[in-house]
Design an enzyme around this catalytic site. Structure first.
Site, short mmCIF file in Angstrom:
data_model
loop_
_atom_site.label_atom_id
_atom_site.label_comp_id
_atom_site.label_asym_id
_atom_site.label_seq_id
_atom_site.Cartn_x
_atom_site.Cartn_y
_atom_site.Cartn_z
N SER A 239 0.84 -1.20 0.00
CA SER A 239 0.00 0.00 0.00
C SER A 239 0.87 1.24 0.00
O SER A 239 1.83 1.34 0.79
CB SER A 239 -0.90 0.01 1.24
OG SER A 239 -1.49 1.28 1.45
N LYS A 240 0.56 2.19 -0.88
CA LYS A 240 1.33 3.44 -0.94
C LYS A 240 1.23 4.20 0.37
O LYS A 240 2.16 4.92 0.75
CB LYS A 240 0.84 4.31 -2.09
CG LYS A 240 1.26 3.82 -3.46
CD LYS A 240 0.89 4.80 -4.55
CE LYS A 240 -0.60 4.79 -4.85
NZ LYS A 240 -0.94 5.62 -6.02
N ARG A 241 0.12 4.06 1.08
CA ARG A 241 -0.04 4.78 2.34
C ARG A 241 0.66 4.09 3.51
O ARG A 241 1.08 4.75 4.46
CB ARG A 241 -1.53 4.93 2.67
CG ARG A 241 -2.25 5.95 1.79
CD ARG A 241 -3.71 6.06 2.14
NE ARG A 241 -4.44 4.84 1.82
CZ ARG A 241 -5.74 4.68 2.02
NH1 ARG A 241 -6.45 5.64 2.57
NH2 ARG A 241 -6.33 3.55 1.69
#
Length: 469
Positions: A239-241
């Site tokens: 996940s980029k977050r």
């Protein structure tokens, strides 16, 4: 084996994802292993999302990782005439046909099919209408056989494929004349003589349609190898977050390119129990037969271990040059690369696992005044240590030669004068005095690299804190 030709074909719509970087690395290693060539092809036909900035980010990321290519960068948008010619060829041969079904009509029929409990594929409404170029707005569809195996022997996953009946007549050119990805990639791979398509497992479902396109173009498909996707250590999708997913992000965190390259090549591939691979070893040993089929977990602890391994191998001068920008960012001003910083880098190489961590641990060296940790001050800068600290300061001030051995001799003299005081009872207050905290390299080495004048100034400030307390 004829000359191996692989390609890395990113879409320039953002940063260089670590999954894409690993795909590039696998293509590069395979081409080098077999004396072949790697092509870099920028698939920039998504006009709304493709940007020059993203293209630069991809290329810079590859260059930083040490992945070089033999041809390119080639841009897919430059081959539009070739794509259109392929569509016309398919139309002329009867392998494709024009379709005037609108998106709304298709959706209505799709919903009705699903409501009836059946699986939707295009119902071939326009397949036998023999529509000409003057029909008005239309798409172009590939004419697939109503049944038949569209399979291949994947170099990672083994026997793979689908029946043509499960795919249906798919669109290969939009109503605006733009080719779909599947057509463009097949036409370009053919034109560029690609022998091995090595890409992520998310493309595995696309391959039957692409094989159908190769057959329609009367061409032999290349070998396909679909490599497992990278997942987080938890097994969840990256996940980029939540996770660092770009090569740039790892670089900014202070990871070295050889460490990241080594880590990436080992995610989903192995060679016995070996963990550390040089570039030459990667190129000599990599083979698709050793790539696992299961999703590959990104072990952050393994990357930290590898990074520290490569940090330890760097010459002190090189380490200082790499550390300087991170120290500059840490203190908000430019830190020059000089003999003092090189000595510090040598001192810290065993302590930090990344350049950013090493910079954080070295902040005390470059600031004018250290920030004292309140708990460390309360615990170690007590009135009971003041006499020994003053005697040490006076002894250090008298040194004509500032060296590790001379500093140690002063410490031993003070400890003896204090009635065989233990080293730790003096070293820790001094450490707090000169670094602000309780963690540093050996105290003699720390004072040596800090220098005489700065050491004395910081001990004086610590003595003032004791007086105030």
């Amino acid at each position: 084996m004829s000359e191996v030709r692989t390609r890395f074909a990113p879409s320039p719509t953002g940063f260089l994802h670590v999954g894409s970087a690993r795909t590039a690395l696998f293509n590069w290693a395979f081409a080098r292993r077999y004396g072949g060539k790697l092509l870099l092809r920028i698939e920039d036909t998504d006009r709304d999302r493709s940007t020059p900035e993203s293209e630069r980010a991809v290329i810079e990321g590859l260059e930083w990782l040490g992945i070089d290519w033999d041809e390119g960068p080639l841009r897919q948008s430059a081959f539009a005439d070739r794509h259109r010619a392929a569509v016309e060829r398919l139309l002329a041969s009867g392998s494709a046909y024009r379709c005037v079904c609108t998106a709304a009509q298709l959706e209505e029929r799709r919903q009705a099919t699903i409501a009836a409990g059946e699986k939707w594929t295009y119902d071939r409404r326009c397949r036998d209408l023999d529509l000409g170029a003057d029909v008005g707005p239309h798409t172009v569809r590939l004419r697939l056989p109503k049944s038949g195996d569209l399979g291949w022997d994947d170099l990672v996953f083994g026997k793979s494929g689908q029946d043509a009946s499960e795919i249906g007549d798919r669109i290969i050119q939009r109503s605006d004349g733009q080719p779909l990805y599947h057509l463009a990639v097949v036409v370009d791979d053919l034109a560029m003589g690609i022998t091995h398509v090595i890409r992520g497992a998310d493309h595995h479902p696309n391959t039957p349609l692409q094989i159908a396109l190769y057959r329609a173009l009367e061409a032999e498909p290349p070998e396909f190898a679909h490599v497992p996707l990278i997942v987080a250590a938890s097994g969840k999708k990256l996940s980029k977050r939540r996770d660092p997913v770009s090569v740039q992000n790892f670089r900014e965190q202070g990871y070295l390119a050889p460490a990241l390259r080594n880590w990436l090549i080992r995610i989903g591939w192995s060679h016995g129990d070996q963990e550390v691979f040089s570039s030459d070893e990667i190129c000599a040993l990599f083979d698709l037969a050793a790539v696992n089929r299961s999703a590959a977990r990104a072990d952050g602890d393994k990357l930290l271990w590898l990074n520290q391994h490569y940090l330890k191998e760097l010459p002190a001068s090189s380490l200082a040059e790499m550390l300087a920008p991170f120290l500059s960012a840490e203190v908000g001003r430019e830190v020059p690369v000089n003999a003092e910083l090189t000595a510090l880098a040598e001192l810290q190489r065993e302590r930090g696992k990344t350049l950013s961590e090493m910079a954080r641990l070295s902040r005390w060296f470059v600031v004018e005044e250290v920030d004292y940790d309140a708990k460390a001050v309360a615990k170690h800068l007590k009135p009971t240590v003041e006499p020994a600290l003053r005697e040490l300061r006076d002894g250090l001030a008298k040194l004509d030669t500032w060296s590790r051995d001379a500093i140690e001799a002063v410490f031993l003299s003070v400890l003896s004068a204090q009635g065989d005081m233990k080293m730790g009872r003096l070293a820790q207050p001094v450490r707090v005095a000169v670094t602000g905290g309780t963690v540093s390299p050996g105290i003699f080495e720390t004072l040596d690299v800090l220098g005489q004048s700065r050491t004395l100034a910081r001990i004086n400030r610590a003595l003032e804190l004791i007086d105030v307390g």
